[in-house]
Write a protein that holds these residues in place. Structure first.
Motif, PDB file in Angstrom:
ATOM      1  N   PRO A  65      45.746  40.830  46.707  1.00 31.49           N
ATOM      2  CA  PRO A  65      45.985  40.880  45.265  1.00 31.49           C
ATOM      3  C   PRO A  65      47.446  41.274  45.036  1.00 31.49           C
ATOM      4  O   PRO A  65      48.096  41.831  45.926  1.00 31.49           O
ATOM      5  CB  PRO A  65      45.065  42.005  44.782  1.00 31.49           C
ATOM      6  CG  PRO A  65      44.111  42.252  45.891  1.00 31.49           C
ATOM      7  CD  PRO A  65      44.789  41.857  47.157  1.00 31.49           C
ATOM      8  N   LEU A  66      47.934  40.984  43.850  1.00 33.30           N
ATOM      9  CA  LEU A  66      49.272  41.485  43.494  1.00 33.30           C
ATOM     10  C   LEU A  66      49.022  42.836  42.833  1.00 33.30           C
ATOM     11  O   LEU A  66      48.298  42.931  41.841  1.00 33.30           O
ATOM     12  CB  LEU A  66      49.973  40.517  42.539  1.00 33.30           C
ATOM     13  CG  LEU A  66      50.028  39.049  43.016  1.00 33.30           C
ATOM     14  CD1 LEU A  66      50.894  38.217  42.082  1.00 33.30           C
ATOM     15  CD2 LEU A  66      50.513  38.931  44.454  1.00 33.30           C
ATOM     16  N   TYR A  68      49.171  46.331  40.882  1.00 34.00           N
ATOM     17  CA  TYR A  68      49.747  46.903  39.664  1.00 34.00           C
ATOM     18  C   TYR A  68      50.780  47.951  40.055  1.00 34.00           C
ATOM     19  O   TYR A  68      50.551  48.737  40.991  1.00 34.00           O
ATOM     20  CB  TYR A  68      48.660  47.601  38.840  1.00 34.00           C
ATOM     21  CG  TYR A  68      47.778  46.671  38.057  1.00 34.00           C
ATOM     22  CD1 TYR A  68      48.313  45.663  37.253  1.00 34.00           C
ATOM     23  CD2 TYR A  68      46.388  46.818  38.085  1.00 34.00           C
ATOM     24  CE1 TYR A  68      47.486  44.817  36.529  1.00 34.00           C
ATOM     25  CE2 TYR A  68      45.569  45.976  37.357  1.00 34.00           C
ATOM     26  CZ  TYR A  68      46.120  44.978  36.582  1.00 34.00           C
ATOM     27  OH  TYR A  68      45.317  44.143  35.871  1.00 34.00           O
ATOM     28  N   ASP A 105      52.123  43.102  40.526  1.00 39.33           N
ATOM     29  CA  ASP A 105      51.702  42.625  39.201  1.00 39.33           C
ATOM     30  C   ASP A 105      52.367  43.577  38.200  1.00 39.33           C
ATOM     31  O   ASP A 105      52.003  44.749  38.122  1.00 39.33           O
ATOM     32  CB  ASP A 105      50.169  42.720  39.161  1.00 39.33           C
ATOM     33  CG  ASP A 105      49.562  42.160  37.907  1.00 39.33           C
ATOM     34  OD1 ASP A 105      50.311  41.828  36.984  1.00 39.33           O
ATOM     35  OD2 ASP A 105      48.310  42.076  37.844  1.00 39.33           O
ATOM     36  N   GLY A 317      39.521  43.182  46.401  1.00 36.56           N
ATOM     37  CA  GLY A 317      38.479  44.195  46.305  1.00 36.56           C
ATOM     38  C   GLY A 317      37.391  43.684  45.365  1.00 36.56           C
ATOM     39  O   GLY A 317      37.631  42.820  44.515  1.00 36.56           O
ATOM     40  N   ASP A 319      36.092  44.810  42.793  1.00 40.53           N
ATOM     41  CA  ASP A 319      36.256  45.021  41.349  1.00 40.53           C
ATOM     42  C   ASP A 319      36.957  43.860  40.651  1.00 40.53           C
ATOM     43  O   ASP A 319      36.887  43.754  39.432  1.00 40.53           O
ATOM     44  CB  ASP A 319      37.027  46.330  41.068  1.00 40.53           C
ATOM     45  CG  ASP A 319      38.347  46.416  41.822  1.00 40.53           C
ATOM     46  OD1 ASP A 319      38.479  45.761  42.864  1.00 40.53           O
ATOM     47  OD2 ASP A 319      39.246  47.137  41.355  1.00 40.53           O
ATOM     48  N   LEU A 349      37.300  51.970  49.416  1.00 40.02           N
ATOM     49  CA  LEU A 349      37.445  53.245  50.100  1.00 40.02           C
ATOM     50  C   LEU A 349      37.113  54.275  49.034  1.00 40.02           C
ATOM     51  O   LEU A 349      37.635  54.217  47.917  1.00 40.02           O
ATOM     52  CB  LEU A 349      38.878  53.476  50.578  1.00 40.02           C
ATOM     53  CG  LEU A 349      39.463  52.459  51.555  1.00 40.02           C
ATOM     54  CD1 LEU A 349      40.812  52.938  52.062  1.00 40.02           C
ATOM     55  CD2 LEU A 349      38.513  52.204  52.713  1.00 40.02           C
ATOM     56  N   LYS A 355      35.272  55.506  43.778  1.00 41.32           N
ATOM     57  CA  LYS A 355      36.366  54.637  44.180  1.00 41.32           C
ATOM     58  C   LYS A 355      37.670  55.428  44.163  1.00 41.32           C
ATOM     59  O   LYS A 355      37.985  56.080  43.168  1.00 41.32           O
ATOM     60  CB  LYS A 355      36.472  53.456  43.215  1.00 41.32           C
ATOM     61  CG  LYS A 355      37.593  52.514  43.579  1.00 41.32           C
ATOM     62  CD  LYS A 355      37.908  51.545  42.456  1.00 41.32           C
ATOM     63  CE  LYS A 355      39.127  50.719  42.799  1.00 41.32           C
ATOM     64  NZ  LYS A 355      39.840  50.191  41.662  1.00 41.32           N
ATOM     65  N   MET A 356      38.407  55.365  45.261  1.00 39.84           N
ATOM     66  CA  MET A 356      39.697  56.028  45.310  1.00 39.84           C
ATOM     67  C   MET A 356      40.665  55.200  44.456  1.00 39.84           C
ATOM     68  O   MET A 356      40.727  53.985  44.610  1.00 39.84           O
ATOM     69  CB  MET A 356      40.135  55.954  46.771  1.00 39.84           C
ATOM     70  CG  MET A 356      41.154  56.885  47.222  1.00 39.84           C
ATOM     71  SD  MET A 356      41.504  56.444  48.945  1.00 39.84           S
ATOM     72  CE  MET A 356      40.168  57.235  49.807  1.00 39.84           C
TER      73      MET A 356
HETATM   74  N1  MSP Z   1      46.842  43.592  39.548  1.00 34.28           N
HETATM   75  C1  MSP Z   1      45.491  43.365  39.821  1.00 34.28           C
HETATM   76  C2  MSP Z   1      45.326  42.230  40.802  1.00 34.28           C
HETATM   77  C3  MSP Z   1      45.936  40.948  40.356  1.00 34.28           C
HETATM   78  S1  MSP Z   1      45.766  39.705  41.587  1.00 34.28           S
HETATM   79  C4  MSP Z   1      46.389  38.341  40.918  1.00 34.28           C
HETATM   80  C5  MSP Z   1      44.868  44.628  40.406  1.00 34.28           C
HETATM   81  N2  MSP Z   1      45.694  45.506  40.918  1.00 34.28           N
HETATM   82  S2  MSP Z   1      45.272  46.926  41.547  1.00 34.28           S
HETATM   83  O1  MSP Z   1      46.479  47.527  42.015  1.00 34.28           O
HETATM   84  O2  MSP Z   1      44.541  47.665  40.575  1.00 34.28           O
HETATM   85  O3  MSP Z   1      44.288  46.652  42.706  1.00 34.28           O
HETATM   86  C6  MSP Z   1      44.678  45.830  43.756  1.00 34.28           C
HETATM   87  C7  MSP Z   1      43.639  45.788  44.852  1.00 34.28           C
HETATM   88  O4  MSP Z   1      43.490  47.067  45.422  1.00 34.28           O
HETATM   89  C8  MSP Z   1      42.272  45.350  44.372  1.00 34.28           C
HETATM   90  O5  MSP Z   1      41.745  44.398  45.285  1.00 34.28           O
HETATM   91  C9  MSP Z   1      41.451  46.581  44.434  1.00 34.28           C
HETATM   92  O6  MSP Z   1      40.117  46.328  44.719  1.00 34.28           O
HETATM   93  C10 MSP Z   1      42.125  47.273  45.613  1.00 34.28           C
HETATM   94  N3  MSP Z   1      41.807  48.661  45.595  1.00 34.28           N
HETATM   95  C11 MSP Z   1      42.209  49.610  44.704  1.00 34.28           C
HETATM   96  N4  MSP Z   1      41.559  50.763  44.998  1.00 34.28           N
HETATM   97  C12 MSP Z   1      40.762  50.566  46.074  1.00 34.28           C
HETATM   98  C13 MSP Z   1      39.965  51.382  46.862  1.00 34.28           C
HETATM   99  N5  MSP Z   1      39.777  52.653  46.586  1.00 34.28           N
HETATM  100  N6  MSP Z   1      39.413  50.848  47.977  1.00 34.28           N
HETATM  101  C14 MSP Z   1      39.652  49.563  48.361  1.00 34.28           C
HETATM  102  N7  MSP Z   1      40.388  48.759  47.634  1.00 34.28           N
HETATM  103  C15 MSP Z   1      40.827  49.196  46.432  1.00 34.28           C
HETATM  104  O7  MSP Z   1      43.654  44.747  40.361  1.00 34.28           O
END
Ligand code: MSP
Length: 602
Positions: A65-66, A68, A105, A317, A319, A349, A355-356
């Protein structure tokens, strides 16, 4: 790289008819308005629904994912990227041309608010956090090929072009929307999925009530096509239990979703309507394609897509499954682009079962872990410990026990003991080729089977099982060492001593195979093993999965001085109270890395 564009005319004329659209999305909260503008339809389309597919030879495009940039990366974000890196490295070992895409992102309300809270501008804030991701990826040995930022100008141009294609296909309309919005998810929520006080179940914060006139994407038009896609391609969503989840969302009826925001400045303006910006997801998903765009060329959607699209794998992930397995394919269908081949939704994780995450503030610092335990330990632990696809809770005690047992003892100690014996008895030189040493030896057959097992698990993205298969190789090597006891054979001299010298070749070949088979997971540990076995960096870099075949080590090859390749993690309490250490709770304070007390020469 051959690029082909197919325009297959389908009996889907009805999809292009805006009147058809207006009959479909009649959710009670919408009040539909006709569009005020139309962009020039793509001349290639000729008014027909067009499926443009690209073939890209042997390219294997995989994406994380990109992320945030509201806050620096945490272990949850690092987890997806470590897994993606292991898959990318495995595919490269197989000889594929891999394009590994990651990035940040950077648009939207949540980012603008985070910048303001830091007293910074969104622009400066994004630069800072995006750089923090790049630094962490370096520290974690992440071998990405493309890093896309959604604030890159080439990305913005491609998003606008994509928007115009979808618009020309009649899939964008204006409507009023009233609903409950979770800023942390950047998503309107269904009331029935919320907790008490309209709290988001992921972020545990109340959603805001919003009312806006927005542009909408006609997702509902794609209900049938999505159902068909999911039925015909059961591998599209993995693991399979997530496919069921996606199928039930689609079956329960798809509602059009808002793809613009009137109240958010920090975003890409809607073409022809500067009063609104494009919704972060309708922007960020395009990063998977804009990342492929050639730096030298003018940004262009189809050109970018011709450099590797469709992706072989989106790793995400759980979510964000709905965005990737429902919204994104429908958006691509609308724009006439091919769908990715697979979306894999891994688990979370967790800490204390939650969820962390950055929003909940219960994160684990990857920098700290790397600093304390080293890159290989962090990569190995999370890939080995968490069954890929499911959730996994972090415990420091378990972390230490696992990496000490597997990396320091099973692999590191085996290599160190063997090299010590070789130094003492054979001047660190192999007496014979490993193929000759292993004639009629069962260990070799056993290892070949385990290598095939690891290969199969990597292919299936069962990363934990792949690690397990490699560890079994290490266990087999240790058993062989203990059974043969070469140190006592050397003492007997004569043919017993010759047999012991061959045994050492066999064990070192076993460790060499472990190095390649575990390279996707622990690249720098693997290099340290290779270095000890007398190989150059160039030889290591040229390794392929073919090098897991028995027979790499040759007679006359000189090994390096035995030196521990993995530092055992000790803690002060253990040092103070030797003997009582196993299984006791490890306190984080006072922990330190200590060179393993390796037994050279057993
Ligand atoms: N920006 C969006 C994704 C856009 S993709 C075109 C986003 N960003 S995020 O930073 O919130 O999350 C990015 C990824 O990190 C997601 O796949 C999310 O599931 C993963 N994780 C964030 N917290 C996590 C855990 N605690 N455990 C495993 N993965 C987790 O969503």
């Amino acid at each position: 790289m051959a690029t082909r564009m197919n325009c297959s005319v389908q009996n889907t004329l009805s999809l292009l008819n805006p009147s058809h659209l207006s009959l479909r999305h009649r959710a009670s909260r919408f009040s539909h308005r006709p569009l005020r503008f139309y962009s020039t339809p793509n001349p290639n389309r000729g008014g027909l629904f067009c499926t443009c597919s690209t073939t890209n030879g042997e390219s294997f495009v995989l994406t994380t994912p990109l992320y945030y940039v509201n806050a620096p990366p945490h272990m949850g974000s690092a987890y997806t990227t470590i897994a993606a890196d292991a898959i990318a490295r495995f595919q490269r070992l197989l000889g594929k041309k891999v394009i590994f895409v990651t990035g940040t992102d950077e648009h939207g309300e949540k980012i603008a608010a985070a910048a303001m809270a830091q007293g910074s501008t969104p622009h400066d804030h994004c630069n800072l956090i995006s750089q923090a991701y790049k630094t962490l990826w370096k520290d974690l040995d992440i071998s990405y090929d493309k890093f896309i930022r959604t604030t890159d100008s080439k990305h913005e141009a491609i998003v606008k072009e994509f928007y115009s294609r979808v618009l020309a296909n009649g899939d964008i309309y204006q409507a009023d929307y009233e609903g409950l919005y979770c800023v942390n998810c950047e998503e309107y929520k269904d009331e029935k999925e919320l907790l008490e006080n309209n709290c988001c179940p992921v972020h545990l914060k109340p959603c805001d009530s919003r009312k806006e006139e927005n542009y909408f994407f006609a997702l509902s038009k794609y209900q049938k096509s999505l159902e068909e896609t999911l039925n015909k391609n059961p591998n599209f969503v993995q693991p399979s239990f997530r496919l069921n989840e996606v199928q039930s969302w689609v079956k329960s009826g798809l509602r059009d979703f808002s793809i613009s925001r009137a109240s958010v400045d920090w975003g890409i303006p809607i073409p022809n309507d500067k009063s609104q910006t494009i919704y972060v997801w309708f922007d960020a998903l395009l990063g998977y394609i804009s990342a492929l765009s050639d730096e030298q060329e003018q940004p262009d959607l189809l050109n970018a897509a011709s450099s590797g699209w469709p992706a072989a794998l989106h790793l995400i992930g759980k979510d964000i499954l709905r965005f990737h397995a429902v919204y994104w394919p429908a958006m691509l269908m609308s724009a006439g682009l091919s769908l990715p081949k697979m979306v894999f939704g891994h688990g979370f994780l967790t800490k204390d079962g939650m969820k962390m995450g950055k929003s909940l503030g219960n994160t684990l610092e990857p920098n700290e872990l790397v600093h304390k335990f080293g890159t290989d330990a962090v990569r190995y632990f999370f890939l080995r410990e968490v069954e890929f696809g499911g959730d996994g809770d972090y415990s420091e005690e378990r972390f230490i026990n696992i990496v000490n047992a597997h990396l320091a003892n099973t692999i590191g100690n085996l290599l160190n003991r063997t090299l010590g014996l070789l130094k003492k008895n054979c001047q660190s030189t192999l007496v014979v080729d490993s193929t000759i040493a292993a004639v009629g030896n069962e260990l070799k057959d056993n290892i070949e089977k385990l290598v095939d097992k690891a290969h199969m698990h990597y292919e299936n993205l069962s990363l934990s099982s792949a690690c397990e298969a490699v560890l079994e190789i290490g266990n087999a090597g240790n058993c062989y060492m203990d059974e043969r006891a070469p140190w006592s054979l050397f003492k007997q001299g004569g043919t017993a001593s010759e047999a012991a010298a061959k045994d050492l070749v066999i064990i070192l070949e076993t460790v060499r195979i472990i190095a390649i088979a575990l390279l996707p997971v622990t690249p720098s540990l693997s290099w340290r093993i290779y270095e000890q076995l007398g190989y150059s960096r160039d030889q290591f870099d040229a390794a392929t999965w073919g090098d897991t075949k028995w027979g790499g080590l040759k007679g006359g090859q000189v090994m390096a001085q035995p030196k521990p390749i993995f530092a055992r993690i000790e803690n002060q309490t253990e040092d103070e109270d030797k003997g009582a250490a196993v299984g006791k709770t490890v306190k984080s304070k006072g922990k330190k890395m200590k060179q393993a007390q390796q037994v050279a020469g057993a």
